[in-house]
Each structure stands twice: as C-alpha cells, then as structure tokens.
Design a protein around this motif. Structure first.
Motif, mmCIF file in Angstrom:
data_model
loop_
_atom_site.group_PDB
_atom_site.id
_atom_site.type_symbol
_atom_site.label_atom_id
_atom_site.label_comp_id
_atom_site.label_asym_id
_atom_site.label_seq_id
_atom_site.Cartn_x
_atom_site.Cartn_y
_atom_site.Cartn_z
ATOM 1 N N LEU A 56 -51.962 -68.138 46.825
ATOM 2 C CA LEU A 56 -51.084 -67.492 45.810
ATOM 3 C C LEU A 56 -52.173 -66.553 45.263
ATOM 4 C CD1 LEU A 56 -48.175 -68.387 43.566
ATOM 5 C CD2 LEU A 56 -49.941 -66.917 42.954
ATOM 6 N N PHE A 57 -53.304 -67.309 44.500
ATOM 7 C CA PHE A 57 -54.209 -66.401 43.765
ATOM 8 C C PHE A 57 -55.343 -65.796 44.468
ATOM 9 C CE2 PHE A 57 -52.877 -69.819 40.595
ATOM 10 C CZ PHE A 57 -52.158 -68.881 39.660
ATOM 11 N N ALA A 58 -55.495 -66.241 45.823
ATOM 12 C CA ALA A 58 -56.248 -65.728 46.688
ATOM 13 C C ALA A 58 -55.771 -64.357 47.195
ATOM 14 C CB ALA A 58 -56.930 -66.202 47.725
ATOM 15 N N ASN A 59 -54.360 -64.318 47.286
ATOM 16 C CA ASN A 59 -53.614 -63.236 47.772
ATOM 17 C C ASN A 59 -53.665 -62.042 46.524
ATOM 18 O OD1 ASN A 59 -53.085 -63.875 50.322
ATOM 19 N ND2 ASN A 59 -51.001 -64.444 49.796
ATOM 20 N N MET A 114 -58.658 -73.468 53.416
ATOM 21 C CA MET A 114 -58.043 -72.585 54.234
ATOM 22 C C MET A 114 -57.119 -71.682 53.320
ATOM 23 S SD MET A 114 -56.051 -73.106 57.731
ATOM 24 C CE MET A 114 -55.504 -71.760 58.831
ATOM 25 N N GLY A 115 -56.339 -72.141 52.621
ATOM 26 C CA GLY A 115 -55.495 -71.365 51.777
ATOM 27 C C GLY A 115 -56.350 -70.569 50.859
ATOM 28 N N ALA A 116 -57.246 -70.954 50.275
ATOM 29 C CA ALA A 116 -58.083 -70.116 49.540
ATOM 30 C C ALA A 116 -59.118 -68.944 50.375
ATOM 31 C CB ALA A 116 -59.304 -70.746 48.700
ATOM 32 N N ARG A 117 -58.924 -69.056 51.624
ATOM 33 C CA ARG A 117 -59.817 -68.519 52.519
ATOM 34 C C ARG A 117 -61.353 -68.370 52.186
ATOM 35 N NH1 ARG A 117 -55.658 -64.431 51.324
ATOM 36 N NH2 ARG A 117 -54.246 -64.432 52.840
#
Length: 491
Positions: A29-32, A67-70
């Motif tokens: 969410l925050f990476a996006n 992976m979520g944070a890329r």
C-alpha cells in the motif's frame, strides 16, 4: 544525531492473527504511494527460510513483505531467526548466519545479549527507508516471557516505536483478547499502543461497531478499523506448515507430499497448489501415502536424519517403494534428496549421534553432512529441456554417486561455467535436487508438469504480485491508513 525515520510496529493478541499478511499488504500500500518501505521483524521462528541478496537467511514471511515493498532481501530485515530442530531446541540464526543451537531455556538467557545485534540491524534498515513497518512475534501479553524480550514490547521500547495491536475475530474472543492484553501490560506499554484493529471479519463489519466502542472504552485505545476476510490470502505463500491445507485443488494430476516432522522450506509447494491441473495432497502422520499419486515429493527438512527415521516410523518408506514399483515418479528436494540416496553420514554429529544411516536407496548416491551451510540464490537450466530455473540453496552436506552423472539441473557460476546439481535414477523416475524454489520458474514448472499430463498457464510471480496489489486496496478500504501514517511520523 541519526534521523528519526517514520516507523510503526504491528503486534498481535496472539500467534497467527494475521500480522505477517497485514504488514505485507501495508508494505505494498505505502510502496504504491511512492514511499520506500522496508519490513522488519526482530525475531522470527520458522523453518521456512528465504536466502537474501547478501548471502544469509531470513524468515519467509519477511521475504513476502519485501516483495510487497518491492525491495531486495537483506539479512537485516529479520536479524534473529529461530529454526526448530527438536521440541525443545532450535538453531539460532543471527543476521543471516548460524550462531548456534540452543535449548529454549538457554536461548531465554541469551536474548538480552542479542538485542544490540537486533538494534544494529534496525538502524541499518532505518538508514535506507522512508517508512519501516515492524512485525512482532506471538503476543505482548505473554508476560512470562517479558524479561529480556526482543520480539515485542522489549524491542518496541528499545527502539522507541509506536505500536498498533491486531486482534483476530475469526478465532473468537477478540474483545477479551484485546482487553485482556491491556490488563496485563505495564502502564508504559499500554501507552505505547496507539490503536488497534480487528482482522478477519466475515460478513457486515458494521455489526461490530458496538464491539469497537466497547474495546475503546475499556482500553482507551483508538479503533483503526475492521478488516474483512481476504479470500485470496490462502493463495499467498504460507509462513509455516500450519497454514498449509491437507488437500488443495482438484486437478487430474495428483502430487503427494508426506508432512515430515521438521518440514522446511515448503515454499516449494506454493506454485503447485495454484496450478489448476494439479491436486496437491499433504499426507499427515498416521496416514498412508495414497496409491494413485502421479508424483511423491519429498520436501526439505531441518533434520534430515531425524526425519528419515520419522518417515520410516509412519511406514512411508514402504509406501514409497510400492509407489515406485507401480511406475510412479519421486522427486526429493534438499533433505528429501538426501533421504533418497543409499546412505547419509554425519561424521561430526551435526544432527545427532556420529555415524551413518541407510537411506531409501532409490538413488545411487551418498550424502555426507558438513558443518558449512550453502546459502546462495542460484539460476540455471533443466538439463533435459533447457528450461530456465531460478531458486536458492540452503543446506548442509555434499551428495555424490553414480546417479549424479545424470544431473537434474545445471547451475550457472562464473561466466561460461556451470555446475551440475542433483541426480536422476537410471530409469528416470526418481530425481533429487538441492535447489529450492525451482517451481516458481514458470517454463520449468510447465515442462515438468507436462511430463505427467498436466497443462500450466500460471504466471506465478505475476499472480502473487497481483494479489498483493489487491490486498493493498483491501486494507486501504477498511483501515484508517492516514492515522497509521501519522502515528508512524510522530514517532
């Protein structure tokens, strides 16, 4: 003075309340939103490890969060990893490397001495982040473990972090678990908790409005939302073996996995359980291996010699031989590969008494356990088809023998150089490899399943990435995300 990076710690009222998944979703969410988010967990307990870019190992849950944070994996995301070897003892991994093997009581005495390493790793993570999302372990309500704690409030106080508490309504008793946690914490710890949310609600979340108010009134904490049940959570990699269902899918090709006592790195199964043409069946102790399996997959193990004895105790060795005589296929990965050979030698007593034990004898190879652990991300190709493969090695031991002259894979090394990996039996029906994660490679998985009559249209990494995006949208719609971010910034 070092800059104060916005950071937030998600703790839970108990184990398996969904902390890992929530942190993974918040990372995405925050990476996006354009932030460089880094996950952190001071202490984890799991035999499902990931190999990092800097050559160490961390818990698989932090790999999913990364992976979520890329962002690439680093040992500092999970500086203390406990890998259970017995019911009372575990291998202790510190900043990605083996520190020693300790019984629970001994580790309890060592925890406080490991805090500087944990804080060192946290500082390293902070230095490269716009936002750090920290996951606790177990529950801060386990006040019998509070002395020397580095997993929950002990770490939160040492790093001066605000805490958000997660309760799981699907388990029942969520009001009591949150109010009870408030009751047993010290005043300074209660003040550190800036809010709470409810996870895994089935149905109309407005029906819990009165429950939220009751918890707020009894604790003084702010309710930050109710997270509805996320149906695709089961499609994301499981953190531990308890998250694996016994039977998955209804495809024509049946792959059977005996659940050994110290099963490790079972993320090998994750792509297979998403394949529409595959039925993945996990066989629990006390049950025979079914006679209609197309493939028996022997998974990795944290204690190969011990799990080989466990396998024989279940009678699975007899079932395996019967499966082989019927013309079935067998694949061993890492510890499972070692079990398939003629012998396993442990000259240094790494896993127990010094000596040599007989393997299953389905591959003409022998294994010698060694003190040095192989920890490496690898890539290469499937010898029979040339299909690209990537994965990781995380094992002790060297395996040699006649069947190694027919390797399953070739692993890329220096430019122009490859090394063979694994072995295939003379009749081609039994194979072993040290490479975990090979089924995440879509082309290899497709050609491997095709040999058993299964098709594959799954793009595995893309599917996981899509689910993480969906999870981020799911959380944005039910949590007070702006309040979470403001709490992190006020740290």
């Amino acid at each position: 003075m070092a800059r104060r990076v916005p950071a937030l710690m998600i703790q839970g009222t108990g184990s398996n309340v969904g902390k890992s998944l929530i942190v993974a979703g918040l990372c995405r969410l925050f990476a996006n939103r354009g932030l460089r988010v880094l996950p952190f967990k001071p202490q984890n307990m799991s035999n499902n490890a990931a190999v990092t870019c800097d050559g160490g190992e961390i818990g698989r849950a932090q790999a999913l969060q990364a992976m979520g944070a890329r962002v690439p994996l680093t040992v500092h995301m999970n500086p203390i990893l406990l890998k259970p070897e017995t019911d009372t003892g575990a291998q202790v991994i510190v900043q990605g490397r083996r520190f020693g093997t300790m019984r629970a009581r001994e580790y309890g005495r060592q925890k406080a001495q490991l805090l500087p390493k944990v804080l060192e790793s946290f500082s390293e993570i902070e230095s490269g982040a716009d936002l750090v999302l920290v996951e606790g372990a177990g529950s801060p309500a386990e006040i019998n473990l509070r002395a020397g704690d580095i997993a929950n409030m002990g770490f939160a106080e040492a790093a001066d972090l605000p805490v958000i508490l997660c309760g799981d309504i699907d388990r029942g008793g969520v009001i009591a678990s949150l109010v009870g946690t408030h009751a047993v914490l010290e005043p300074s710890e209660r003040e550190r908790i800036k809010g709470f949310f409810i996870n895994r609600f089935r149905g109309d979340t407005s029906l819990f409005d009165d429950g939220l108010r009751e918890i707020e009134n009894r604790t003084g904490w702010n309710g930050l939302g109710v997270v509805p049940w996320f149906a695709d959570a089961h499609r994301l990699p499981a953190e531990d073996a308890l998250g694996l269902a016994d039977g998955i899918g209804n495809g024509p090709v049946k792959i059977v996995v005996p659940v050994i006592s110290r099963i490790a790195n079972f993320d090998d199964l994750d792509p297979l359980r998403l394949e529409p043409d595959v039925t993945l069946e996990l066989i629990q102790p006390g049950n025979p291996l079914p006679g209609d399996a197309d493939l028996v997959l022997l998974p990795g193990s944290k204690s190969t010699v011990g799990d080989l004895a466990f396998l024989r105790k279940q009678g699975w060795d007899i079932d395996l031989l019967a499966h082989y005589r019927r013309g079935g296929r067998i694949l061993g990965i890492c510890g499972g590969y070692q079990m398939l050979g003629r012998t396993i030698s442990d000259p240094d007593g790494i896993e127990g008494p010094v000596g040599t034990v007989a393997g299953l004898g389905l591959l003409d190879v022998d294994t010698m356990l060694t003190r040095e652990k192989e920890l490496e991300q690898v890539s290469g190709f499937h010898v029979a088809t040339g299909a690209a493969v990537s994965g990781y090695e995380i094992h002790i031991g060297r395996t040699e023998g006649k069947d190694c002259s027919h390797p399953l894979l070739e692993i890329e090394g220096a430019p122009g150089y490859t090394k063979p990996d694994g072995a295939i039996s003379a009749d081609g029906r039994v194979a072993g490899t040290y490479v975990h994660g090979l089924f995440t490679s879509d082309v290899f998985r497709a050609v491997y399943l095709k040999e058993m009559g299964a098709g594959s249209g799954l793009a595995y990494d893309t599917s996981i990435d899509t689910i993480l995006d969906q999870l981020a949208v799911h959380l944005e719609g039910c949590l007070d995300v702006e309040a979470l971010l403001e709490i992190a910034r006020k740290r």
